[in-house]
Design an enzyme around this catalytic site. Sequence first.
Site, PDB file in Angstrom:
ATOM      1  N   LYS A  79       0.738  -1.150   0.139  1.00  0.00           N
ATOM      2  CA  LYS A  79       0.016  -0.049  -0.095  1.00  0.00           C
ATOM      3  C   LYS A  79       0.868   1.216   0.208  1.00  0.00           C
ATOM      4  O   LYS A  79       2.086   1.069   0.379  1.00  0.00           O
ATOM      5  CB  LYS A  79      -0.811   0.048   1.038  1.00  0.00           C
ATOM      6  CG  LYS A  79      -1.894  -1.298   1.370  1.00  0.00           C
ATOM      7  CD  LYS A  79      -2.777  -1.126   2.564  1.00  0.00           C
ATOM      8  CE  LYS A  79      -3.682  -2.378   2.270  1.00  0.00           C
ATOM      9  NZ  LYS A  79      -4.713  -2.247   3.498  1.00  0.00           N
ATOM     10  N   TYR A 128     -11.901  -2.417  -3.757  1.00  0.00           N
ATOM     11  CA  TYR A 128     -12.747  -2.505  -2.564  1.00  0.00           C
ATOM     12  C   TYR A 128     -14.228  -2.597  -2.337  1.00  0.00           C
ATOM     13  O   TYR A 128     -14.817  -2.160  -1.477  1.00  0.00           O
ATOM     14  CB  TYR A 128     -11.935  -1.296  -1.689  1.00  0.00           C
ATOM     15  CG  TYR A 128     -10.698  -1.760  -0.984  1.00  0.00           C
ATOM     16  CD1 TYR A 128     -10.256  -2.764  -0.311  1.00  0.00           C
ATOM     17  CD2 TYR A 128      -9.677  -0.851  -1.179  1.00  0.00           C
ATOM     18  CE1 TYR A 128      -9.189  -3.199   0.289  1.00  0.00           C
ATOM     19  CE2 TYR A 128      -8.081  -1.214  -0.829  1.00  0.00           C
ATOM     20  CZ  TYR A 128      -8.129  -2.192   0.022  1.00  0.00           C
ATOM     21  OH  TYR A 128      -6.970  -2.298   0.565  1.00  0.00           O
ATOM     22  N   PHE A 155     -15.493   3.170   7.029  1.00  0.00           N
ATOM     23  CA  PHE A 155     -14.081   3.395   6.669  1.00  0.00           C
ATOM     24  C   PHE A 155     -13.913   3.437   5.175  1.00  0.00           C
ATOM     25  O   PHE A 155     -12.641   3.709   4.841  1.00  0.00           O
ATOM     26  CB  PHE A 155     -12.946   2.477   7.473  1.00  0.00           C
ATOM     27  CG  PHE A 155     -13.259   1.059   6.759  1.00  0.00           C
ATOM     28  CD1 PHE A 155     -12.760   0.517   5.805  1.00  0.00           C
ATOM     29  CD2 PHE A 155     -14.068   0.041   7.711  1.00  0.00           C
ATOM     30  CE1 PHE A 155     -13.218  -0.807   5.370  1.00  0.00           C
ATOM     31  CE2 PHE A 155     -14.306  -1.313   7.434  1.00  0.00           C
ATOM     32  CZ  PHE A 155     -13.794  -1.656   6.172  1.00  0.00           C
ATOM     33  N   ARG A 170      -1.949 -14.817   3.818  1.00  0.00           N
ATOM     34  CA  ARG A 170      -2.694 -14.134   4.572  1.00  0.00           C
ATOM     35  C   ARG A 170      -2.102 -14.294   6.084  1.00  0.00           C
ATOM     36  O   ARG A 170      -2.122 -13.392   6.852  1.00  0.00           O
ATOM     37  CB  ARG A 170      -4.227 -14.677   4.740  1.00  0.00           C
ATOM     38  CG  ARG A 170      -4.993 -14.424   3.529  1.00  0.00           C
ATOM     39  CD  ARG A 170      -5.424 -12.978   3.457  1.00  0.00           C
ATOM     40  NE  ARG A 170      -6.734 -12.841   4.239  1.00  0.00           N
ATOM     41  CZ  ARG A 170      -7.378 -11.771   4.289  1.00  0.00           C
ATOM     42  NH1 ARG A 170      -7.292 -10.754   3.545  1.00  0.00           N
ATOM     43  NH2 ARG A 170      -8.162 -11.469   5.535  1.00  0.00           N
ATOM     44  N   THR A 190      -5.638  -7.474  10.065  1.00  0.00           N
ATOM     45  CA  THR A 190      -5.877  -6.335   9.741  1.00  0.00           C
ATOM     46  C   THR A 190      -5.280  -4.964  10.557  1.00  0.00           C
ATOM     47  O   THR A 190      -4.523  -4.223  10.122  1.00  0.00           O
ATOM     48  CB  THR A 190      -7.668  -5.963   9.378  1.00  0.00           C
ATOM     49  OG1 THR A 190      -7.819  -7.134   8.673  1.00  0.00           O
ATOM     50  CG2 THR A 190      -7.682  -4.845   8.616  1.00  0.00           C
ATOM     51  N   ARG A 241       2.239  -7.009   9.264  1.00  0.00           N
ATOM     52  CA  ARG A 241       1.647  -5.979  10.110  1.00  0.00           C
ATOM     53  C   ARG A 241       2.171  -5.875  11.445  1.00  0.00           C
ATOM     54  O   ARG A 241       2.299  -4.986  11.876  1.00  0.00           O
ATOM     55  CB  ARG A 241       0.035  -6.219   9.868  1.00  0.00           C
ATOM     56  CG  ARG A 241      -0.353  -6.017   8.359  1.00  0.00           C
ATOM     57  CD  ARG A 241      -1.801  -6.468   8.168  1.00  0.00           C
ATOM     58  NE  ARG A 241      -2.449  -6.018   6.930  1.00  0.00           N
ATOM     59  CZ  ARG A 241      -3.345  -6.659   6.579  1.00  0.00           C
ATOM     60  NH1 ARG A 241      -4.049  -7.493   7.039  1.00  0.00           N
ATOM     61  NH2 ARG A 241      -4.039  -6.130   5.268  1.00  0.00           N
ATOM     62  N   ASN A 297      -1.900  -0.067   6.863  1.00  0.00           N
ATOM     63  CA  ASN A 297      -1.378  -1.288   7.369  1.00  0.00           C
ATOM     64  C   ASN A 297      -0.337  -2.126   6.437  1.00  0.00           C
ATOM     65  O   ASN A 297      -0.498  -3.425   6.266  1.00  0.00           O
ATOM     66  CB  ASN A 297      -2.552  -2.308   8.018  1.00  0.00           C
ATOM     67  CG  ASN A 297      -3.602  -2.709   6.710  1.00  0.00           C
ATOM     68  OD1 ASN A 297      -3.237  -2.485   5.487  1.00  0.00           O
ATOM     69  ND2 ASN A 297      -4.387  -3.541   7.068  1.00  0.00           N
ATOM     70  N   HIS A 301      -2.017  -5.455   1.476  1.00  0.00           N
ATOM     71  CA  HIS A 301      -3.097  -6.070   1.135  1.00  0.00           C
ATOM     72  C   HIS A 301      -2.957  -7.372   0.494  1.00  0.00           C
ATOM     73  O   HIS A 301      -2.033  -7.704  -0.289  1.00  0.00           O
ATOM     74  CB  HIS A 301      -4.036  -5.188   0.252  1.00  0.00           C
ATOM     75  CG  HIS A 301      -5.180  -6.106  -0.355  1.00  0.00           C
ATOM     76  ND1 HIS A 301      -6.528  -6.037   0.382  1.00  0.00           N
ATOM     77  CD2 HIS A 301      -5.444  -6.524  -1.562  1.00  0.00           C
ATOM     78  CE1 HIS A 301      -7.238  -6.725  -0.242  1.00  0.00           C
ATOM     79  NE2 HIS A 301      -6.867  -7.159  -1.144  1.00  0.00           N
ATOM     80  N   GLU A 347      -9.326  -9.336  -8.344  1.00  0.00           N
ATOM     81  CA  GLU A 347      -8.483  -8.298  -7.940  1.00  0.00           C
ATOM     82  C   GLU A 347      -7.328  -8.292  -8.895  1.00  0.00           C
ATOM     83  O   GLU A 347      -6.917  -7.265  -9.386  1.00  0.00           O
ATOM     84  CB  GLU A 347      -8.078  -8.366  -6.520  1.00  0.00           C
ATOM     85  CG  GLU A 347      -9.037  -8.324  -5.395  1.00  0.00           C
ATOM     86  CD  GLU A 347      -8.702  -8.386  -3.849  1.00  0.00           C
ATOM     87  OE1 GLU A 347      -7.538  -8.419  -3.621  1.00  0.00           O
ATOM     88  OE2 GLU A 347      -9.696  -8.499  -3.214  1.00  0.00           O
TER      89      GLU A 347
HETATM   90  P1  CMP Z   1      -7.151  -4.848   3.438  1.00  0.00           P
HETATM   91  O1  CMP Z   1      -7.119  -5.832   4.080  1.00  0.00           O
HETATM   92  O2  CMP Z   1      -6.707  -3.967   2.389  1.00  0.00           O
HETATM   93  O3  CMP Z   1      -8.788  -4.871   3.580  1.00  0.00           O
HETATM   94  C1  CMP Z   1      -9.693  -3.865   3.773  1.00  0.00           C
HETATM   95  C2  CMP Z   1      -8.698  -2.505   4.052  1.00  0.00           C
HETATM   96  O4  CMP Z   1      -9.691  -1.704   4.860  1.00  0.00           O
HETATM   97  C3  CMP Z   1      -7.954  -3.229   5.346  1.00  0.00           C
HETATM   98  O5  CMP Z   1      -6.902  -3.661   4.789  1.00  0.00           O
HETATM   99  C4  CMP Z   1      -7.544  -1.704   6.003  1.00  0.00           C
HETATM  100  O6  CMP Z   1      -6.749  -0.844   5.181  1.00  0.00           O
HETATM  101  C5  CMP Z   1      -9.148  -1.048   5.739  1.00  0.00           C
HETATM  102  N1  CMP Z   1      -9.737  -0.950   7.099  1.00  0.00           N
HETATM  103  C6  CMP Z   1     -10.602  -2.310   7.366  1.00  0.00           C
HETATM  104  N2  CMP Z   1     -11.292  -2.027   8.703  1.00  0.00           N
HETATM  105  C7  CMP Z   1     -10.857  -0.746   8.868  1.00  0.00           C
HETATM  106  C8  CMP Z   1     -11.294  -0.171   9.957  1.00  0.00           C
HETATM  107  N3  CMP Z   1     -12.206  -0.499  11.072  1.00  0.00           N
HETATM  108  N4  CMP Z   1     -11.010   1.307  10.025  1.00  0.00           N
HETATM  109  C9  CMP Z   1     -10.365   1.881   9.114  1.00  0.00           C
HETATM  110  N5  CMP Z   1      -9.737   1.052   7.995  1.00  0.00           N
HETATM  111  C10 CMP Z   1     -10.194  -0.167   7.981  1.00  0.00           C
END
Ligand code: CMP
Length: 139
Positions: free
Chosen positions: A10, A50, A58, A86, A92, A103, A113, A116, A127
């Site tokens: 990211k 997404y 979010f 994963r 996450t 992470r 984070n 992805h 994707e």
């Molecule tokens: P990712 O694994 O890319 O999948 C969806 C993304 O949304 C996640 O990583 C975070 O970057 C973001 N995300 C998920 N939950 C939240 C949350 N509660 N608040 C802010 N960002 C979030």
Amino acid sequence: MLERTIVIVKPDGVKRGLVGEVIKRIENKDLKITRLRMIYPTTECIEQLYDVHKGKSFYEDLVKFMSSGPIVAMVVEGDEAVRVVRNLIGSTDGREALPGTIRGDYALSIRENIVHAADSTERAEYEIKIVFSETCGDF
Ligand code: CMP
């Protein structure tokens, strides 16, 4: 079973110079990187990526963040690659992710984070098609 998945470094991971670290961890695990692309993604591309999060609290901030700078996308192959990747990246929320995961070692945020990864082989194909299309972004 041999699978392929997608991993995206990211904008925060690219800015912090963690592309090499992410690649190293994937390769150390004996997974194979079969495609690699660095792009400055468009908002439209990130919205497609997404789509499952549309409407969540979010979502808007996530789209803004993910289209705020270059990303590095890769296709990763190996035995049970979806689950293995994963596990490598961790939970996450960077504050909860276990030490030893990407992470867990590098993120302190739930949004920013570092990486992805797709959560199923079906999502991986969806994707990959989006992020490796010509229209996802450029430099
Ligand atoms: P990712 O694994 O890319 O999948 C969806 C993304 O949304 C996640 O990583 C975070 O970057 C973001 N995300 C998920 N939950 C939240 C949350 N509660 N608040 C802010 N960002 C979030």
